[in-house]
Enzyme design. Structure first.
Site, short mmCIF file in Angstrom:
data_model
loop_
_atom_site.label_atom_id
_atom_site.label_comp_id
_atom_site.label_asym_id
_atom_site.label_seq_id
_atom_site.Cartn_x
_atom_site.Cartn_y
_atom_site.Cartn_z
N PHE A 319 0.89 -1.16 0.00
CA PHE A 319 0.00 0.00 0.00
C PHE A 319 0.94 1.22 0.00
O PHE A 319 1.35 1.69 1.06
CB PHE A 319 -0.88 0.01 1.25
CG PHE A 319 -1.91 -1.08 1.31
CD1 PHE A 319 -1.55 -2.41 1.49
CD2 PHE A 319 -3.27 -0.79 1.22
CE1 PHE A 319 -2.49 -3.42 1.55
CE2 PHE A 319 -4.22 -1.79 1.27
CZ PHE A 319 -3.84 -3.10 1.44
N ASP A 320 1.28 1.69 -1.18
CA ASP A 320 2.36 2.68 -1.26
C ASP A 320 2.00 4.01 -0.59
O ASP A 320 2.89 4.78 -0.24
CB ASP A 320 2.75 2.91 -2.72
CG ASP A 320 3.41 1.67 -3.32
OD1 ASP A 320 4.12 0.97 -2.57
OD2 ASP A 320 3.22 1.40 -4.50
N GLY A 322 -0.72 4.35 2.02
CA GLY A 322 -1.05 4.14 3.43
C GLY A 322 0.07 3.50 4.23
O GLY A 322 0.14 3.67 5.45
N TYR A 404 9.99 1.34 -8.10
CA TYR A 404 9.03 1.93 -9.03
C TYR A 404 8.95 3.44 -8.89
O TYR A 404 9.19 3.97 -7.81
CB TYR A 404 7.63 1.37 -8.71
CG TYR A 404 6.99 0.64 -9.87
CD1 TYR A 404 7.28 -0.68 -10.13
CD2 TYR A 404 6.09 1.31 -10.70
CE1 TYR A 404 6.69 -1.35 -11.19
CE2 TYR A 404 5.49 0.63 -11.76
CZ TYR A 404 5.80 -0.68 -12.00
OH TYR A 404 5.21 -1.34 -13.06
N GLU A 405 8.57 4.11 -10.00
CA GLU A 405 8.25 5.52 -9.95
C GLU A 405 6.77 5.71 -10.31
O GLU A 405 6.28 5.06 -11.23
CB GLU A 405 9.09 6.32 -10.96
CG GLU A 405 10.33 6.96 -10.40
CD GLU A 405 11.44 5.98 -10.07
OE1 GLU A 405 11.38 4.83 -10.56
OE2 GLU A 405 12.36 6.35 -9.34
N HIS A 456 -1.62 -2.39 -10.34
CA HIS A 456 -1.43 -1.15 -9.59
C HIS A 456 -2.82 -0.55 -9.43
O HIS A 456 -3.42 -0.11 -10.42
CB HIS A 456 -0.55 -0.16 -10.36
CG HIS A 456 0.80 -0.70 -10.72
ND1 HIS A 456 1.93 -0.41 -10.00
CD2 HIS A 456 1.20 -1.52 -11.73
CE1 HIS A 456 2.97 -1.01 -10.56
NE2 HIS A 456 2.55 -1.70 -11.60
CU LIG Z 1 3.72 -2.73 -12.80
#
Ligand SMILES: [Cu+2]
Length: 658
Positions: A319-320, A322, A404-405, A456
């Site tokens: 949960f990027d 939260g 990841y960005e 995502h």
């Molecule tokens: Cu992906």
């Protein structure tokens, strides 16, 4: 009292006098906390003995004032300044919400969070966790077993541990991370090319030490490197000539504090450590009348479930927002690289877990873009041709979350439309394959290297204020009519509107078969054609969650079960997965709140739109994935009497042949 915090001793030791007048009367009640305010809060917490040994600051953010306070505010008049600090006491194994009043310089409330609730992981916990693993003899031993000789070249990547009901007794009540490992061949090498698939390191963040190393069958390291740094790319193409974005008279927007005005738009730029960019009080000047559209808009939560069921991987579901906080992970943007043209940057301060306040320069980028044509028509009879260029205003930030960005872009258009676009790039997370093995739950993207299938999933929280606070949401489905006496040729279809009256009725999914969209209206305000004025939520790329409805991850990611939710506006219902998704035992957020099945028509509402990019990896996504985009639009639908874009002037004659 003595604290381990990096606090200016003068601030820590002295009395109650604030370092600066609070509030800053030139400011606005919705302005994010300033560096001075953050430092003052840290000082107050320390002075009150709240920052003892072992206490870390999870976050400090503005407690946004009530809508009524914002509406009544007049420039230069005093206003409230309140904040919420979240503290994690690693020694006492407890976490606290501390409410602070900056005007009276008082801690007004301290609430201990229920046992087991874990605030988000702090940015400096990542690096400390990696260091703790590196120092662990267990880790050295595990590497040795795998023939890895240099621990310095191992990337230790801590992931949120979640809670799945499969935890060992020793994990109970422990603030944890689970670290995956990758090996570099040299310091700048891309470690994701060589996953050490066979171990997961479980770390106690309270003690910052390794609890255990879980071991799995050893897979060989993939043979190829996957480098992306410029020094590894020998033959760059040579045929690019410069593109310069020139605005000799400057941009067409103005910025005053955090308020932006552009064309007929007006809005405020906000920023939180959790959501990053937030838009407030978005309105449009319609012939001299300032008409509100959105009170608040942000991407409030996201989750990235991976589809690999193996023991070491089923917990990969970050949960990027939260669990990590995108504001904390925001990039300092670079002119000419991240953003091109005449740019205005907003800086926002961040506070680390030790109370050190640092300004994040260039956190949010604001600029105009040419965006093709806005409208065009040629009368072939008369030869009259009119074409207008579309200019859009872009407000954006980019966060780096481990491999990841994510770029978050909000665009404003001259036809009254707003668009949210998320750009996904960075490096895919990877697993290793034995020679000749083909992956089941992923795609081979380089020899013996698999990128697992994953999604995502993002949640936007929109607080609409379409011509006023009380709004309703309708679903619109285009439906073909059966052939009948009134439809003898079978060509009829209609757009059916259905009111979403309750929270349960308002849990909806996208449907391309009926070209489904949603219309947010103000029932008490009609346009000249007699329909309530409205804005249309237009979905873009989307798909349902691909985990089972009873998958353990759905306890915490239950918000992904619907694409649209409507709830009565409650400033405390802020995040789709609740305040504390990290290690939450039962899940919280939208699925819980909406059990009350409250009415959501003709009232103040929050509109939640959940949208997913389903990532079936390609070799072309390796080693750094070219940007993939998804998002949604919020377009006027009967809000204006006719096209609001007719008064945009033609391009200057020297640049246009018409
Ligand atoms: Cu992906």
């Amino acid at each position: 009292m003595a604290t381990p915090f990096d606090i200016n001793p003068e601030i820590a030791d002295h009395g109650v006098a604030p370092p600066k007048e609070i509030p800053d009367l030139a400011g606005h009640p919705l302005d994010p906390l300033s560096p001075a305010e953050l430092e003052e809060i840290v000082r107050m917490l320390a002075q009150q003995g709240r920052l003892g040994e072992g206490v870390r600051i999870g976050s400090i953010n503005l407690t946004e004032p009530a809508k009524s306070v914002v509406e009544k505010h007049t420039p230069g008049s005093p206003f409230e300044r309140k904040a919420l600090a979240i503290l994690v006491d690693c020694s006492g194994r407890a976490s606290y919400e501390v409410q602070v009043d900056l005007v009276s310089h008082a801690v007004t409330e301290v609430t201990q969070l229920p046992g087991g609730i874990q605030p988000s992981i702090m940015l400096d916990e990542f690096s400390e966790c990696e260091e703790a693993v590196r120092q662990s003899p267990l880790f050295q031993e595990a590497l040795h077993k795998r023939g890895v000789t240099s621990a310095d070249l191992v990337m230790v990547e801590p992931w949120s541990a979640g809670l799945y009901g499969t935890e060992l007794p020793e994990d109970e009540g422990v603030r944890r991370m689970r670290a995956l490992c990758f090996v570099r061949s040299e310091p700048k090498d891309n470690g994701y090319a060589r996953p050490i698939d066979s171990m997961v390191i479980v770390v106690d963040l309270y003690k910052m030490e390794v609890i255990r190393i879980e071991e799995y069958p050893i897979a060989p390291l993939p043979p190829e490197s996957g480098n992306w740094a410029r020094e590894y790319i020998p033959n760059m193409r040579q045929d690019l000539r410069p593109v310069d974005i020139v605005q000799p008279e400057g941009p067409s927007f103005t910025v005053s504090g955090n308020e932006v005005q552009w064309q007929k738009w007006k809005f405020r730029v906000g920023f939180t450590s959790r959501e990053g960019l937030v838009l407030h009080t978005v309105s449009y000047d319609d012939d001299g009348m300032e008409r509100p559209i959105l009170y608040r808009a942000s991407i409030c939560e996201m989750v990235v479930p991976y589809g690999d069921p193996r023991e070491q991987y089923y917990r990969k579901n970050a949960f990027d927002i939260g669990e990590y906080g995108l504001g904390m992970l925001a990039n300092s943007l670079a002119l000419g690289c991240d953003c091109l043209g005449v740019i205005y940057y907003f800086d926002f301060p961040l506070v680390d877990s030790r109370g050190k306040v640092t300004p994040l320069k260039n956190a949010v980028c604001l600029h105009e873009e040419d965006f093709g044509i806005l409208w065009k028509h040629t009368d072939w009879r008369t030869g009259q041709s009119e074409v207008r260029r579309s200019r859009r205003l872009s407000v954006s930030f980019i966060a780096t979350v481990g491999n990841y960005e994510y770029g978050f872009y909000w665009y404003f258009y001259q036809d009254g439309s707003i668009q949210c676009e998320i750009k996904l790039t960075g490096i895919m997370n990877t697993t290793a394959l034995a020679p000749g093995e083909k992956p089941v739950y992923g795609m081979e993207v380089a020899p013996q290297l698999s990128a697992p299938f994953h999604q995502h999933i993002f949640a936007a929280r929109l607080v609409p204020s379409v011509d006023g606070k009380n709004n309703s949401v309708y679903e619109v489905n285009s439906v073909s009519m059966p052939t009948s006496a009134s439809n003898p040729h079978g060509n009829a279809f209609v757009a059916e509107e259905t009111l979403l009256g309750t929270e349960r009725e308002a849990q909806r999914r996208v449907n391309s078969a009926t070209a489904r969209f949603w219309r947010v209206v103000n029932p008490s305000k009609k346009n000249r054609l007699g329909r309530p004025v409205g804005y249309r939520l237009v979905p873009g790329e989307n798909c349902p969650p691909l985990v089972q409805p009873d998958a353990t991850i759905m306890r915490r990611a239950g918000f992904t079960s619907s694409h649209v939710w409507v709830t009565p506006y409650d400033p405390k219902e802020r995040f789709a997965a609740g305040e504390y998704p990290n290690q939450h035992p039962t899940g919280d957020g939208l699925p819980c709140w909406t059990q009350a099945n409250r009415r959501v028509d003709h009232t103040e509402v929050s509109l939640w739109y959940v949208f997913a990019h389903n990532h079936v990896p390609r070799p072309e996504d390796w080693p750094v994935m070219p940007v993939a985009m998804l998002g949604f639009q919020f377009r006027p639908d009967g809000f204006f009497d006719r096209s609001p874009a007719m008064d945009v002037p033609p391009p200057p004659s020297k640049t246009c042949c018409h």
